[in-house]
Design an enzyme around this catalytic site. Structure first.
Site, mmCIF file in Angstrom:
data_model
loop_
_atom_site.group_PDB
_atom_site.id
_atom_site.type_symbol
_atom_site.label_atom_id
_atom_site.label_comp_id
_atom_site.label_asym_id
_atom_site.label_seq_id
_atom_site.Cartn_x
_atom_site.Cartn_y
_atom_site.Cartn_z
ATOM 1 C CE1 TYR A 40 -3.788 2.382 0.716
ATOM 2 C CE2 TYR A 40 -2.508 3.118 2.613
ATOM 3 C CZ TYR A 40 -3.575 3.279 1.751
ATOM 4 O OH TYR A 40 -4.427 4.346 1.923
ATOM 5 C CE LYS A 67 -2.978 5.598 -1.074
ATOM 6 N NZ LYS A 67 -4.065 5.973 -1.999
ATOM 7 C CB ALA A 98 -8.540 1.668 14.704
ATOM 8 C CD GLN A 136 -1.849 -1.058 18.618
ATOM 9 O OE1 GLN A 136 -1.486 -1.272 19.770
ATOM 10 N NE2 GLN A 136 -2.636 -1.883 17.973
HETATM 11 P P1 NAD Z 1 -12.888 3.652 0.554
HETATM 12 O O1 NAD Z 1 -12.457 2.224 0.405
HETATM 13 O O2 NAD Z 1 -14.081 3.956 1.382
HETATM 14 O O3 NAD Z 1 -13.085 4.298 -0.879
HETATM 15 C C1 NAD Z 1 -12.302 3.992 -1.992
HETATM 16 C C2 NAD Z 1 -13.252 3.708 -3.137
HETATM 17 O O4 NAD Z 1 -12.485 3.440 -4.322
HETATM 18 C C3 NAD Z 1 -14.136 2.463 -2.904
HETATM 19 O O5 NAD Z 1 -15.491 2.821 -2.928
HETATM 20 C C4 NAD Z 1 -13.764 1.542 -4.042
HETATM 21 O O6 NAD Z 1 -14.875 0.817 -4.564
HETATM 22 C C5 NAD Z 1 -13.206 2.514 -5.072
HETATM 23 N N1 NAD Z 1 -12.350 1.834 -6.029
HETATM 24 C C6 NAD Z 1 -11.419 0.882 -5.779
HETATM 25 N N2 NAD Z 1 -10.875 0.443 -6.923
HETATM 26 C C7 NAD Z 1 -11.483 1.147 -7.918
HETATM 27 C C8 NAD Z 1 -11.366 1.126 -9.322
HETATM 28 N N3 NAD Z 1 -10.522 0.284 -9.926
HETATM 29 N N4 NAD Z 1 -12.141 1.949 -10.050
HETATM 30 C C9 NAD Z 1 -13.028 2.789 -9.445
HETATM 31 N N5 NAD Z 1 -13.191 2.836 -8.104
HETATM 32 C C10 NAD Z 1 -12.418 2.027 -7.353
HETATM 33 O O7 NAD Z 1 -11.593 4.432 1.100
HETATM 34 P P2 NAD Z 1 -11.465 5.913 1.653
HETATM 35 O O8 NAD Z 1 -11.213 5.816 3.097
HETATM 36 O O9 NAD Z 1 -12.569 6.750 1.158
HETATM 37 O O10 NAD Z 1 -10.094 6.350 0.947
HETATM 38 C C11 NAD Z 1 -10.035 7.252 -0.156
HETATM 39 C C12 NAD Z 1 -8.593 7.522 -0.519
HETATM 40 O O11 NAD Z 1 -7.902 8.059 0.623
HETATM 41 C C13 NAD Z 1 -7.797 6.299 -0.953
HETATM 42 O O12 NAD Z 1 -6.856 6.654 -1.919
HETATM 43 C C14 NAD Z 1 -7.055 5.917 0.313
HETATM 44 O O13 NAD Z 1 -5.885 5.172 0.043
HETATM 45 C C15 NAD Z 1 -6.753 7.270 0.900
HETATM 46 N N6 NAD Z 1 -6.512 7.236 2.352
HETATM 47 C C16 NAD Z 1 -7.530 7.004 3.212
HETATM 48 C C17 NAD Z 1 -7.275 6.982 4.575
HETATM 49 C C18 NAD Z 1 -8.364 6.742 5.582
HETATM 50 O O14 NAD Z 1 -8.075 6.797 6.786
HETATM 51 N N7 NAD Z 1 -9.598 6.498 5.196
HETATM 52 C C19 NAD Z 1 -5.966 7.185 5.055
HETATM 53 C C20 NAD Z 1 -4.949 7.405 4.134
HETATM 54 C C21 NAD Z 1 -5.232 7.446 2.783
#
Ligand code: NAD
Length: 352
Positions: free
Chosen positions: A161, A165, A205, A232
């Site tokens: 992951y 990024k 979490a 943690q």
């Molecule tokens: P989430 O899983 O709720 O949303 C991500 C969405 O992307 C999902 O609905 C999924 O169906 C969609 N997706 C996955 N593969 C896809 C594809 N091939 N085509 C189209 N859609 C696709 O996650 P989130 O928490 O909303 O995270 C959003 C972004 O923020 C992500 O890039 C994640 O890595 C980043 N992020 C989130 C957090 C957090 O704490 N939530 C922390 C760090 C980074």
């Protein structure tokens, strides 16, 4: 609120804004945010079928497209002025430690989408990076010093992951350097709030522990299992701060192609987080620790010196306030599901 440029001050209300991952937690909230600001031309995209989206904002063009395919990315950004890429195959520690291939494959989304956005003449492109991009060697102690932006290099990111990024950040940086594209990169630190994953294996979490407290109350089995020793540490950013931050970062010219922390700087141990949630639930549970469960790095916090310096702002919703809203939402979802109503819980984890 500060006087930083935002979409509302820089754009026409009918400029097309595209948000990917909009069926998910943060993307869904971002669409709602722009809608509430009066934007009338929004396109929301996710690979999940529409009934499974956490929220669908009325009047928004909502498309089900898998963005790991180039042609779908081309369709997604047609006519767009701004693109916000929140799509990724991701989840909490349980997901990212066990499904590294899925996490790495998100690189397909980011490479196809940024190229499509460039060719479509998109003016600004936002990428959602993560604190998992930071060097893990700096996160071995729960009493960590907060991570500042330069701590990503020399690189030793979270396997899978985090490396994805870091690579996708580099795409954003090189599209800016070589092709003059205005890209923005935020490294999120644990985002939480209503309308996110709370069950199914991808939850993080705050949502997972809220659900466990609700389950314990419901079942009468007043015990809670905590991953690791609970010592943690992490910081947790409420969703409203996250979408506000995304908007300001995307429209700040000093931040083009410059990764920046977007997170709270208030540090909590997982044990302290559980105590906060117990207070909201009005219960104290017996704690059982699972040393073999995924626990991630020992400690992680966001150094907000840079964001304060550039934007004069940092995420500031107190955990107590955000957790109360999150817990209340999950409680409703839990009750709805028990009553047989469809609830958009997390996508199950599959290796499709
Ligand atoms: P989430 O899983 O709720 O949303 C991500 C969405 O992307 C999902 O609905 C999924 O169906 C969609 N997706 C996955 N593969 C896809 C594809 N091939 N085509 C189209 N859609 C696709 O996650 P989130 O928490 O909303 O995270 C959003 C972004 O923020 C992500 O890039 C994640 O890595 C980043 N992020 C989130 C957090 C957090 O704490 N939530 C922390 C760090 C980074």
């Amino acid at each position: 609120m500060s006087e930083n440029p935002t979409a509302a001050t820089m754009r026409n209300k009918d400029d097309l804004i595209v948000v990917t991952g909009a069926g998910g937690f943060i993307g869904g909230a971002l669409v709602r945010y722009f809608h509430d600001q009066g934007f009338t031309n929004l396109r929301a995209i996710d690979k999940k079928p529409l009934p499974k989206w956490y929220q669908r904002t009325p009047g928004v063009e909502s498309l089900c497209l898998d963005l790991s395919y180039r042609e779908n990315c081309v369709r997604a950004v047609e006519g767009a002025v701004e693109v916000y890429n929140l799509a990724a195959d991701m989840g909490g520690m349980g997901f990212i430690e066990n499904f590294r291939v899925e996490c790495l494959r998100s690189v397909l989304i980011n490479t196809h989408l940024i190229e499509a956005a460039y060719r479509a003449g998109v003016d600004r492109y936002f990428f959602s990076s993560s604190a998992c991009a930071y060097n893990t060697d700096l996160q071995k102690d729960p009493h960590v010093r907060a991570l500042k932006e330069s701590d990503a290099y020399p690189a030793m990111a979270e396997r899978g992951y985090g490396w994805e990024k870091l690579l996708s950040e580099m795409f954003c940086q090189e599209y800016a350097a070589e092709r003059n594209m205005k890209t923005a990169i935020a490294r999120f630190h644990n985002v939480y709030g209503p309308n996110g994953t709370w069950d199914g294996g991808r939850e993080k979490a705050p949502a997972a522990l809220s659900r466990k407290v609700i389950e314990a109350k419901e079942s009468g089995n007043h015990e809670i299992v905590i991953w690791g020793d609970g010592e943690q540490t992490r910081s947790f950013m409420y969703i409203d701060d996250c979408v506000k931050g995304i908007d300001m970062i995307t429209h700040c010219d000093d931040l083009i192609a410059t990764p920046i922390n977007l997170g709270s700087s208030e540090l909590f141990s997982i044990n302290a987080l559980v105590s906060e949630i117990e207070k909201v639930g009005g219960i104290t549970l017996e704690r059982r620790y699972d040393p073999d469960a995924p626990r991630g790095v020992a400690g992680r916090n966001s150094d907000n010196t840079f964001i304060q310096q550039v934007l004069g702002w940092e995420p500031n919703t107190p955990l107590k306030e955000g957790i109360a809203k999150t817990y209340a939402w999950i409680e409703t979802q839990y009750a709805d599901r028990k009553a047989g109503k469809p609830t958009p819980a997390g996508e199950s984890v599959d290796h499709g």
